[in-house]
Design a protein around this motif. Sequence first.
Motif, short mmCIF file in Angstrom:
data_model
loop_
_atom_site.label_atom_id
_atom_site.label_comp_id
_atom_site.label_asym_id
_atom_site.label_seq_id
_atom_site.Cartn_x
_atom_site.Cartn_y
_atom_site.Cartn_z
N TYR A 25 46.38 52.74 40.02
CA TYR A 25 47.57 52.67 40.86
C TYR A 25 47.81 54.01 41.50
O TYR A 25 47.41 55.05 41.00
CB TYR A 25 48.81 52.26 40.03
CG TYR A 25 49.30 53.33 39.09
CD1 TYR A 25 50.29 54.23 39.47
CD2 TYR A 25 48.76 53.46 37.80
CE1 TYR A 25 50.71 55.23 38.61
CE2 TYR A 25 49.18 54.46 36.95
CZ TYR A 25 50.17 55.33 37.36
OH TYR A 25 50.59 56.32 36.52
N LEU A 26 48.45 53.99 42.65
CA LEU A 26 48.87 55.22 43.29
C LEU A 26 50.22 55.62 42.71
O LEU A 26 51.09 54.78 42.48
CB LEU A 26 48.98 55.01 44.81
CG LEU A 26 47.66 54.64 45.50
CD1 LEU A 26 47.91 54.43 46.98
CD2 LEU A 26 46.61 55.72 45.29
N PHE A 352 47.49 44.35 48.36
CA PHE A 352 48.16 45.65 48.22
C PHE A 352 48.23 46.07 46.75
O PHE A 352 48.07 47.25 46.43
CB PHE A 352 49.57 45.57 48.82
CG PHE A 352 49.61 45.84 50.29
CD1 PHE A 352 50.00 47.07 50.79
CD2 PHE A 352 49.26 44.86 51.20
CE1 PHE A 352 50.02 47.32 52.14
CE2 PHE A 352 49.28 45.09 52.56
CZ PHE A 352 49.66 46.33 53.04
N ALA A 353 48.49 45.11 45.86
CA ALA A 353 48.60 45.44 44.44
C ALA A 353 47.26 45.87 43.87
O ALA A 353 47.18 46.84 43.10
CB ALA A 353 49.15 44.24 43.67
N VAL A 354 46.19 45.16 44.23
CA VAL A 354 44.86 45.50 43.71
C VAL A 354 44.43 46.88 44.22
O VAL A 354 43.79 47.65 43.48
CB VAL A 354 43.84 44.42 44.13
CG1 VAL A 354 42.42 44.89 43.89
CG2 VAL A 354 44.09 43.14 43.36
N SER A 359 52.84 50.73 42.64
CA SER A 359 52.87 51.45 41.37
C SER A 359 54.10 51.08 40.56
O SER A 359 55.17 50.83 41.12
CB SER A 359 52.87 52.95 41.65
OG SER A 359 53.27 53.68 40.52
N PRO A 360 53.99 51.03 39.22
CA PRO A 360 55.18 50.79 38.40
C PRO A 360 56.21 51.90 38.51
O PRO A 360 57.37 51.71 38.16
CB PRO A 360 54.62 50.69 36.98
CG PRO A 360 53.29 51.37 37.04
CD PRO A 360 52.78 51.14 38.42
N SER A 361 55.79 53.10 38.99
CA SER A 361 56.76 54.19 39.15
C SER A 361 57.71 53.93 40.32
O SER A 361 58.78 54.52 40.40
CB SER A 361 56.03 55.52 39.36
OG SER A 361 55.20 55.46 40.50
N ASN A 362 57.31 53.05 41.24
CA ASN A 362 58.21 52.62 42.31
C ASN A 362 58.91 51.35 41.84
O ASN A 362 58.40 50.24 41.99
CB ASN A 362 57.44 52.33 43.60
CG ASN A 362 57.17 53.58 44.40
OD1 ASN A 362 57.91 54.56 44.29
ND2 ASN A 362 56.11 53.57 45.19
N TYR A 520 50.60 44.87 35.19
CA TYR A 520 49.81 45.71 36.08
C TYR A 520 48.38 45.23 36.26
O TYR A 520 47.60 45.83 37.00
CB TYR A 520 49.78 47.15 35.53
CG TYR A 520 48.96 47.30 34.28
CD1 TYR A 520 47.67 47.80 34.31
CD2 TYR A 520 49.47 46.91 33.04
CE1 TYR A 520 46.91 47.90 33.16
CE2 TYR A 520 48.73 47.03 31.89
CZ TYR A 520 47.45 47.53 31.95
OH TYR A 520 46.71 47.63 30.81
N LEU A 521 47.99 44.14 35.59
CA LEU A 521 46.61 43.66 35.68
C LEU A 521 46.42 42.82 36.94
O LEU A 521 46.12 41.62 36.89
CB LEU A 521 46.26 42.86 34.42
CG LEU A 521 46.30 43.66 33.13
CD1 LEU A 521 46.06 42.75 31.93
CD2 LEU A 521 45.26 44.78 33.15
#
Length: 630
Positions: A25-26, A352-354, A359-362, A520-521
């Motif tokens: 992830y970014l 976009f997710a792949v 990111s989970p930080s967003n 996140y997978l």
Amino acid sequence: MARSRSFIITCILILTISANTFAFYLPGVAPRDYREGDEVEVHVNSLTPMMGPATQQLKSVIPYDYYYKPFHFCQPNELKSQPESLGSILFGDRIFSSAYVLKMKVDEKCKLLCNQTVPPEDAKFINQRIRENYAINWLIDGLPAASKKLDAKTHTYFSSIGFELGDQTEPSLNNHYEITIQYHTQDKDKYRVVGVIVKPFSRRYDATLFSQTDGNKDCDSVSNKLVLSETNSNDVFYTYDISWASSSTAWATRWDSYLHTFDPRIHWFSLVNSIVIVLFLTGMVAMILLRALHKDISRYNQIEDKEDVQEDFGWKLVHGDVFRPPANVMLLSVLLGSGAQLFFMTAVTLVFAVLGFLSPSNRGSLATVMIIFYMLFGSVAGYVSARVYKMFNGDSWKKNVFLTAFLFPSLIFAIFVVLNFFLVSAKSSGAVPATTLLAIIGLWFLISVPLCFIGSFFGFRKPKIEHPVRTNQIPRQIPDQVFYLRPIPSMLMGGVLPFGAIFIELYFIMNSIWGNKVYYLFGFAALVFVILTITCSEVTILLCYFHLCAEDYHWSWRAFLTSGASGLYIFIYSIMYFATRLQITSLTSTVIYFGWSGVMSLMFFVLTGTIGYFACLAFIRRIFMSIKVD
């Protein structure tokens, strides 16, 4: 042939890259450097229920604002709310500043935050939330405060977001927090926060402890737990310790400890299970296409002047009725437009997710992106609906445009508003504010509706889709069908296979939605979506061929409902999940759970139904273009 081979190789490469990037992830936010003594802000978020440590079951699905008055948590002198994304608000995040004071690399011991008086009625409310295993959620430098948990299968520790409000067995309130902040050294005097671990304790303090002025207060000497009385007022002292620990974890990988997979083999089993189903269906369809269909077409196209030519039989008999407009063509075209909109939204979001942009930080980025893409693909809904409606000689084009823009979104929005009223009545932080509702309505009317009208305009301007065979004026009589080819049995048979391809991954998705976990997978999710699309297409084509051979030409709604029936199985699965993974007793939580489960099942029904319909349409057009009809 070379072009098709290169296309297959490209698809394999894309799927391989997707599988290998599921954990990438970014970061999504810029890192912040601190110097020793710099203040590190602590923000508080909504309290959310989490799965119990013993039973692994949820007892509620209602979040509460951290500063909801009955909790009596300590407030700062100036309370500030933090800006949040649309998706973050919809998922119940309510982030505020706090009274905690943290300074980089400055340890604190037994620091008093505040003293609160909790009346009996509020003590009863707090105790109930403790029994329901509610978790406190903080954010420090954008990183969730976590508690260390042990994975019993792998015997490894991981960071579980949030920490307990109290101990369920007493129940006792946790009012002392040992905060351990891990930092990574950038330069000799610059540091970054890379981990936050909070260990809560319940302690009944004596007020004399905090009257000392010599600075030798010892919170660890207090052994009695704080059990709130539901008959008398309670004095509650909130305290905390702060310790800083150097870590080798780089800032870019600080989320890794939160992204814990309990049993990765289950995901691979899910993928293998889905692939086996696809291979089975592909073999069945290939057998039909390569053997039965090829044989049928060869016999149908025999030279007419031969005396031994047999009369028409099988699916050729219905060539004059197979493209007859179905009943309720308006509703079907509107649902197909909405399904196409959902399909493109899902596909682009997963891309976009792949690639790592969500990111989970967003916080809330996934939900925000889904909403934006849904609005933008309103043009697809209008175009597809118009093309299908015109294909079946529909003439009420204004009604078609209006219903495409409003029917399905209005239904989802109406359910959303009703569920929101239940959250408002429960005084939950999950209740969406009126300003956010207005923002959603604004996006709908200013983006989705105009784009839907534009899509419909271009759809109706395009030439009508011509069918390969003419339709007779008088409908052909349909013979009695065997039991398994009747509508309900065939739909139930067709829906179970797409559901079987995704049900294991569905378990993890529902755990992340209701269990306050990070999903996140996306590599697995993208592959499962591709497999779902293939499965829906093949199972619909397979059953459609059987129906045509049985001289049943009512394929349009049958194709839509056959693959769409997987949405019914998802709702049945949600009932089983409720019975096995939840211990909910309140009416509000029950309504919220089944309301959103119903929305998810309905959207899945329309999505998969659309996939099945267009696969079947392409199949029927192809086979009837291959035969000679007088």
